[in-house]
Design an enzyme around this catalytic site. Structure first.
Site, PDB file in Angstrom:
ATOM      1  N   GLY B  27       0.791  -1.236   0.000  1.00 47.89           N
ATOM      2  CA  GLY B  27       0.000   0.000   0.000  1.00 47.89           C
ATOM      3  C   GLY B  27       0.817   1.277   0.000  1.00 47.89           C
ATOM      4  O   GLY B  27       0.284   2.350   0.251  1.00 47.89           O
ATOM      5  N   THR B  29       2.247   2.983  -2.514  1.00 44.05           N
ATOM      6  CA  THR B  29       1.848   3.934  -3.543  1.00 44.05           C
ATOM      7  C   THR B  29       0.453   4.463  -3.265  1.00 44.05           C
ATOM      8  O   THR B  29       0.159   5.635  -3.507  1.00 44.05           O
ATOM      9  CB  THR B  29       1.937   3.272  -4.934  1.00 44.05           C
ATOM     10  OG1 THR B  29       3.267   2.822  -5.125  1.00 44.05           O
ATOM     11  CG2 THR B  29       1.559   4.243  -6.032  1.00 44.05           C
ATOM     12  N   ARG B 232     -26.080  18.985  -4.389  1.00 48.12           N
ATOM     13  CA  ARG B 232     -26.493  20.261  -3.831  1.00 48.12           C
ATOM     14  C   ARG B 232     -27.926  20.125  -3.322  1.00 48.12           C
ATOM     15  O   ARG B 232     -28.621  19.151  -3.629  1.00 48.12           O
ATOM     16  CB  ARG B 232     -26.420  21.341  -4.909  1.00 48.12           C
ATOM     17  CG  ARG B 232     -25.004  21.679  -5.309  1.00 48.12           C
ATOM     18  CD  ARG B 232     -24.974  22.481  -6.588  1.00 48.12           C
ATOM     19  NE  ARG B 232     -25.574  23.811  -6.439  1.00 48.12           N
ATOM     20  CZ  ARG B 232     -25.752  24.638  -7.463  1.00 48.12           C
ATOM     21  NH1 ARG B 232     -25.411  24.266  -8.692  1.00 48.12           N
ATOM     22  NH2 ARG B 232     -26.285  25.831  -7.272  1.00 48.12           N
ATOM     23  N   HIS B 233     -28.342  21.107  -2.555  1.00 48.22           N
ATOM     24  CA  HIS B 233     -29.747  21.211  -2.163  1.00 48.22           C
ATOM     25  C   HIS B 233     -30.594  21.292  -3.444  1.00 48.22           C
ATOM     26  O   HIS B 233     -30.077  21.602  -4.524  1.00 48.22           O
ATOM     27  CB  HIS B 233     -29.927  22.502  -1.359  1.00 48.22           C
ATOM     28  CG  HIS B 233     -29.385  23.696  -2.102  1.00 48.22           C
ATOM     29  ND1 HIS B 233     -30.104  24.351  -3.094  1.00 48.22           N
ATOM     30  CD2 HIS B 233     -28.176  24.298  -2.043  1.00 48.22           C
ATOM     31  CE1 HIS B 233     -29.348  25.328  -3.588  1.00 48.22           C
ATOM     32  NE2 HIS B 233     -28.178  25.308  -2.969  1.00 48.22           N
ATOM     33  N   ASN B 239     -32.191  30.748  -6.102  1.00 47.29           N
ATOM     34  CA  ASN B 239     -31.656  30.239  -7.362  1.00 47.29           C
ATOM     35  C   ASN B 239     -32.523  30.735  -8.516  1.00 47.29           C
ATOM     36  O   ASN B 239     -32.035  31.181  -9.544  1.00 47.29           O
ATOM     37  CB  ASN B 239     -31.670  28.704  -7.402  1.00 47.29           C
ATOM     38  CG  ASN B 239     -30.593  28.069  -6.552  1.00 47.29           C
ATOM     39  OD1 ASN B 239     -30.820  27.008  -5.961  1.00 47.29           O
ATOM     40  ND2 ASN B 239     -29.422  28.679  -6.465  1.00 47.29           N
ATOM     41  N   GLY B 245     -26.138  33.422  -2.413  1.00 47.43           N
ATOM     42  CA  GLY B 245     -26.171  33.253  -0.961  1.00 47.43           C
ATOM     43  C   GLY B 245     -27.554  33.242  -0.339  1.00 47.43           C
ATOM     44  O   GLY B 245     -28.502  32.679  -0.900  1.00 47.43           O
ATOM     45  N   ARG B 282     -32.128  25.395   2.885  1.00 52.64           N
ATOM     46  CA  ARG B 282     -32.358  24.642   1.661  1.00 52.64           C
ATOM     47  C   ARG B 282     -31.785  23.218   1.659  1.00 52.64           C
ATOM     48  O   ARG B 282     -32.382  22.315   1.054  1.00 52.64           O
ATOM     49  CB  ARG B 282     -31.878  25.421   0.440  1.00 52.64           C
ATOM     50  CG  ARG B 282     -30.444  25.968   0.511  1.00 52.64           C
ATOM     51  CD  ARG B 282     -30.295  27.110  -0.474  1.00 52.64           C
ATOM     52  NE  ARG B 282     -28.966  27.652  -0.659  1.00 52.64           N
ATOM     53  CZ  ARG B 282     -28.416  28.601   0.090  1.00 52.64           C
ATOM     54  NH1 ARG B 282     -29.076  29.099   1.126  1.00 52.64           N
ATOM     55  NH2 ARG B 282     -27.190  29.054  -0.205  1.00 52.64           N
ATOM     56  N   GLU B 302     -22.745  27.408   2.571  1.00 49.92           N
ATOM     57  CA  GLU B 302     -22.204  27.941   1.320  1.00 49.92           C
ATOM     58  C   GLU B 302     -21.195  29.065   1.598  1.00 49.92           C
ATOM     59  O   GLU B 302     -21.208  29.674   2.664  1.00 49.92           O
ATOM     60  CB  GLU B 302     -23.353  28.445   0.421  1.00 49.92           C
ATOM     61  CG  GLU B 302     -22.924  29.000  -0.938  1.00 49.92           C
ATOM     62  CD  GLU B 302     -22.112  28.039  -1.818  1.00 49.92           C
ATOM     63  OE1 GLU B 302     -21.173  27.403  -1.309  1.00 49.92           O
ATOM     64  OE2 GLU B 302     -22.378  27.945  -3.030  1.00 49.92           O
ATOM     65  N   HIS B 367     -23.724  22.761  -1.141  1.00 46.95           N
ATOM     66  CA  HIS B 367     -23.919  23.929  -1.992  1.00 46.95           C
ATOM     67  C   HIS B 367     -22.879  23.945  -3.100  1.00 46.95           C
ATOM     68  O   HIS B 367     -21.904  23.198  -3.055  1.00 46.95           O
ATOM     69  CB  HIS B 367     -23.805  25.210  -1.150  1.00 46.95           C
ATOM     70  CG  HIS B 367     -24.699  25.235   0.034  1.00 46.95           C
ATOM     71  ND1 HIS B 367     -25.958  25.799   0.014  1.00 46.95           N
ATOM     72  CD2 HIS B 367     -24.534  24.752   1.279  1.00 46.95           C
ATOM     73  CE1 HIS B 367     -26.518  25.674   1.202  1.00 46.95           C
ATOM     74  NE2 HIS B 367     -25.688  25.038   1.992  1.00 46.95           N
ATOM     75  N   ARG B 372     -17.835  21.992  -4.971  1.00 45.72           N
ATOM     76  CA  ARG B 372     -16.650  22.072  -5.836  1.00 45.72           C
ATOM     77  C   ARG B 372     -15.385  21.780  -5.026  1.00 45.72           C
ATOM     78  O   ARG B 372     -14.492  21.074  -5.494  1.00 45.72           O
ATOM     79  CB  ARG B 372     -16.552  23.475  -6.461  1.00 45.72           C
ATOM     80  CG  ARG B 372     -17.510  23.696  -7.606  1.00 45.72           C
ATOM     81  CD  ARG B 372     -17.532  25.163  -8.019  1.00 45.72           C
ATOM     82  NE  ARG B 372     -18.265  25.340  -9.262  1.00 45.72           N
ATOM     83  CZ  ARG B 372     -18.809  26.489  -9.645  1.00 45.72           C
ATOM     84  NH1 ARG B 372     -18.713  27.560  -8.872  1.00 45.72           N
ATOM     85  NH2 ARG B 372     -19.452  26.584 -10.786  1.00 45.72           N
TER      86      ARG B 372
END
Lengths: 442, 425
Positions: B27, B29, B232-233, B239, B245, B282, B302, B367, B372
């Protein structure tokens, strides 16, 4: 087909969204707590006398309570002192002293009883502080834990360095109630004989025999660790903490930024610069630091202008931590307390109700601050001499950690401007020494 | 005097060489790559130097004979490869801005490790050893099947032959293997010995913050198969209006998504599935539809858009044109006035990642910016790529660990939503 989702209501104090029925919040454990396990944890120290078990127990307890895990230590030695009012000599601990053994066993049982009470009344972690040097004793404890549904985590302290042991004895044992009527040499001699009483029957946690237990073995005053079968989040946090603390002498200096423009206007939060008096304080701080002649002093600030301006006046390198920023007052940022009372009377009242848990709308609570500051505390434990230039609420949180203050006391700790607090570890705790830099030095 | 504008603590002044130690198929690597991914994500420039890769460039692999201890020619080549890798380590740490280099090879003899220690001393690098010890044959065999039989060395072999050859390869190392000895020879070295896939650890002489973090990370990771779902929510009222926000509730389509998510997760039928949300309405509304217990994490909130909260992008462009431009210049480091940056988010999310490593099956309802950041960790995306990763509404990303990385599947739950993604300008 799933039933229609529950309505949500926001708890006015903590600003947490919770499901509700007919406008009333339903009981729902939804907010993340540190101690994720439903079952309580019993931490059991193991080691010969004067290895630092009580030091570790107290420090660990202080840390866990600060991060929000209800913890209490149970020192069997104290139970013994209550039972056998007067300590005569090491003879009490001789392995052939039947009377002594009986009493000691009763004290351990009594302490375990109190552990059970504590853990069934909302306590999450109990630290059982005793030598626990025989497998027999540890088996008894594990049976107890099994019966009550507790997880067990052992913390063994192994040290063979005679200098360290002698130093421990001098630092903490001589001051113990057991030796109030002895002179230093007599006390040390007796204590050494006491240690000898345990040595023959000492069964260290063994790689093979104890391979199914969860434990950390701390060796050579923390230069080496053996970690076996960490079961859950809280054990992992405990191990991380124990690996980061050290016993080298050092001092931590805490202070706030110099008086800021917004301070002068009586407004909270924001990101203003120093007032004229604040700048004077910064200069005095610089002089004070120089006079203290501190070896390898690290200086930390927040990322807000007022702490950085203060540090700049010191003429030494400093590091900025976003985590040290002042509590976010959300919609109340840059308002005066009177304005808040006017515009947000409900919020103002709620804050006084429970200042620790109260979260500003779109802002933070002291409870949030503690979570944010945990990495700062962890790094402070690793470091040696540090000056932390921060803010009122932040300083209260840090101070509460070092001085073992409760969540209730924390938001009311006195942290005035232009005052430096010097914290030095001593015996099982910390000494706090205050210096006002308003008129002195400048 | 100038200061360091660190978001976190000041790291070591000297760069560090992390040296893997252990027989093949233990293990090394796997650990090297995972550790590198984690450290890079937290902002510490780290790179792996795998000596096996250097060897593959130097020679064509025939059989385990290459690794026989009496094969003098091969020994020479292998040593040259190690030295070449070390030269690149030196270059990376001294000239290319690297902070940590992971030297991934067996390094099973004292002689080899002493050479590396000298190399470290000569160049002012700290050295930290990570040894993996495991004698459970089933674990070793699983490793071989998972990563060795499909490696370039065995591209012309069937699986049985590959396994056979590899086991003989391991034996070539066994006789000369000198494990790290904390009580004697190696008592002054800094290292962690990982025993039996993390059941047990021996830690010796941690020198600094980064080594302590590495140890903590290694103690929290595990190799049990499991699945992480990121989403996400459901679409929110904000939105729909293109607002940033805030703390609004779900739109009707958002509620529909929440129900669809519930159906999807039921089908997935995962054992002991944990559900995590942020503390914003949310995500909680979305989780409520799942009819399962869930935990709220403030750390999953968020990104704080500071003065731009609740504005839409046009309003931001109008009211704060400079800020708008700055954000497009360097979206990762850009911090909203009185708000946060992606870089701040990473720091905030680190405890979440650490706990995800400890856990098994988890659904994280969060969020766009947060997702991301988390995705960048799992898929080893750079700071530059992170703010532009595609995380559309009403789409679940299913992550499963495989070999040295993470397989990702994207499942759109067929409920329409607005598109909140802005491409790199």
């Amino acid at each position: 087909m799933a039933t229609s989702p529950r309505e949500l209501t926001q708890n006015p104090l903590k600003k947490i969204w919770m499901p509700c029925k007919n406008g009333f919040p339903e009981k729902h454990t939804s907010q993340r707590k540190v101690c994720m396990t439903n079952c309580p944890t019993l931490i059991v120290t193991v080691g010969l006398p004067a290895r630092g078990k009580t030091y570790i127990s107290k420090k660990l307890t202080r840390y866990l309570n600060w991060i929000g895990v209800s913890t209490k230590e149970f020192n069997v030695g104290q139970y013994r002192r209550e039972c056998v009012k007067i300590y005569k000599s090491f003879e009490f601990f001789r392995p052939d002293n039947e009377e002594g053994l009986k009493i000691r066993k009763q004290c351990a049982a009594s302490a375990l009883n109190d552990v059970r009470t504590y853990l069934s009344e909302g306590g999450q972690v109990a630290v059982f502080d005793a030598t626990n040097t025989t497998r027999e004793r540890r088996d008894t404890i594990m049976k107890f834990a099994d019966l009550n549904g507790y997880k067990v985590f052992f913390v063994e302290l192994v040290c063979d360095d005679p200098e360290v042991i002698a130093s421990n004895i001098v630092q903490v044992k001589l001051g113990s109630p057991d030796y109030t009527d002895c002179n230093t040499d007599e006390a040390v001699e007796d204590f050494m004989k006491r240690i000898k009483c345990y040595e023959n029957s000492y069964e260290t946690l063994d790689e093979i025999k104890d391979r199914d237990l969860s434990y950390i073995k701390i060796m050579e005053v923390g230069s080496r660790y053996l970690v076996n079968r960490v079961l859950d989040h809280i054990q992992s946090r405990i191990v991380y903490y124990l690996m980061n603390i050290h016993i080298a002498p050092r001092s931590i200096y805490l202070c706030r930024h110099g008086e800021s423009e917004l301070n002068v206007k009586g407004k909270i939060g924001g990101d203003s610069g120093l007032s004229a008096r604040g700048k004077l304080f910064a200069k005095c701080l610089g002089k004070f630091i120089q006079e203290q002649n501190i070896k390898d002093l690290k200086v930390w600030t927040s990322q807000m202008k007022r702490t950085i301006q203060t540090a700049e006046a010191l003429g030494v390198p400093y590091e900025q931590w976003k985590a040290l920023n002042e509590i976010d007052a959300g919609v109340c940022e840059e308002m005066m307390y009177e304005e808040i009372q006017d515009h947000y009377p409900l919020e103002f009242a709620l804050r006084d109700q429970d200042k620790y848990r109260y979260r500003y709308p779109k802002g933070e609570s002291y409870e949030d601050l503690v979570q944010r500051l945990e990495p700062v505390i962890m790094e402070l434990e690793r470091q040696e001499n540090v000056l932390v230039i921060c803010h009122q609420a932040v300083m209260r949180c840090l101070l509460a950690y070092f001085l073992d203050k409760t969540a209730e006391e924390l938001p009311y700790l006195k942290c005035p401007l232009h005052t430096v607090l010097k914290l030095t570890p001593v015996a099982y705790g910390e000494i706090c020494c205050e210096t006002q830099l308003e008129s002195i030095h400048c | 005097m100038c200061s360091k504008t660190a978001g976190g603590p000041h790291l070591t002044n000297s760069p560090t060489v992390i040296v893997m130690v252990g027989l093949p198929a233990r293990g090394k690597t796997y650990i090297a790559k995972k550790l590198t991914r984690y450290l890079n994500w937290t902002g510490v420039p780290t790179k792996v130097f795998n000596v096996g890769e250097y060897r593959r460039e130097a020679v064509n692999y025939n059989s385990y004979d290459f690794f026989r201890p009496d094969n003098q020619d091969a020994m020479k080549i292998r040593k040259q490869c190690a030295l070449a890798a070390l030269r690149d380590v030196k270059s990376y740490l001294s000239e290319e801005g690297g902070q940590l280099a992971v030297f991934d090879a067996t390094n099973t003899t004292r002689e080899r490790r002493d050479m590396i220690l000298n190399f470290g001393k000569e160049n002012g690098f700290k050295v930290f050893f990570v040894e993996s010890v495991c004698e459970d044959p089933s674990v070793v065999e699983t490793n071989i099947m998972e990563v060795k039989v499909s490696c370039p060395d065995y591209k012309d072999c069937n699986r049985t032959d590959a396994m056979d050859d590899f086991l003989k390869r391991i034996e070539c190392y066994r006789a000369s293997y000198q494990p790290l000895e904390p009580d004697h020879y190696d008592k002054d070295l800094s290292f962690i010995k990982v025993i039996d896939v993390g059941r047990r650890f021996l830690v010796n002489r941690i020198q600094d913050y980064i080594q302590s973090k590495i140890v903590y990370y290694l103690m929290n990771m595990h190799v049990q198969p499991r699945t992480i779902y990121l989403c996400r929510h459901g679409e929110s009222e904000h939105n729909l209006r293109g607002k940033l926000g805030g703390d609004s509730g779900l739109s009707p389509r958002g509620k529909k998504f929440a129900r669809a998510l519930s159906g999807y997760l039921e089908e997935q039928n995962q054992k002991n599935l944990k559900v995590w949300t942020s503390q914003l309405k949310r995500t909680i509304q979305t989780a409520e539809a799942l009819d399962m217990p869930y935990e709220q994490w403030k750390a999953l909130n968020e990104i704080d858009a500071g003065v731009c909260e609740e504005l839409n992008y046009e309003e931001v462009k109008e009211m704060y044109p400079e800020e708008f431009a700055l954000r497009d210049q360097d979206k990762y480091h850009y911090r909203y006035p009185t708000g946060e940056s992606y870089q701040d988010l990473v720091q905030r999310l680190e405890p979440v990642i650490m706990e995800l490593e400890r856990q098994e099956n988890v659904v994280v309802v969060c969020h766009q910016a947060v997702m991301r950041c988390l995705l960048a960790y799992f898929l080893d995306k750079s700071a530059d790529e992170m703010p532009y990763l595609k995380c559309p509404l009403h789409t679940v990303l299913k992550l499963t660990p495989v070999a040295y990385g993470c397989k990702v599947e994207s499942i759109y739950l067929n409920v329409e939503a607005v598109n909140t993604h802005r491409d790199r300008p």
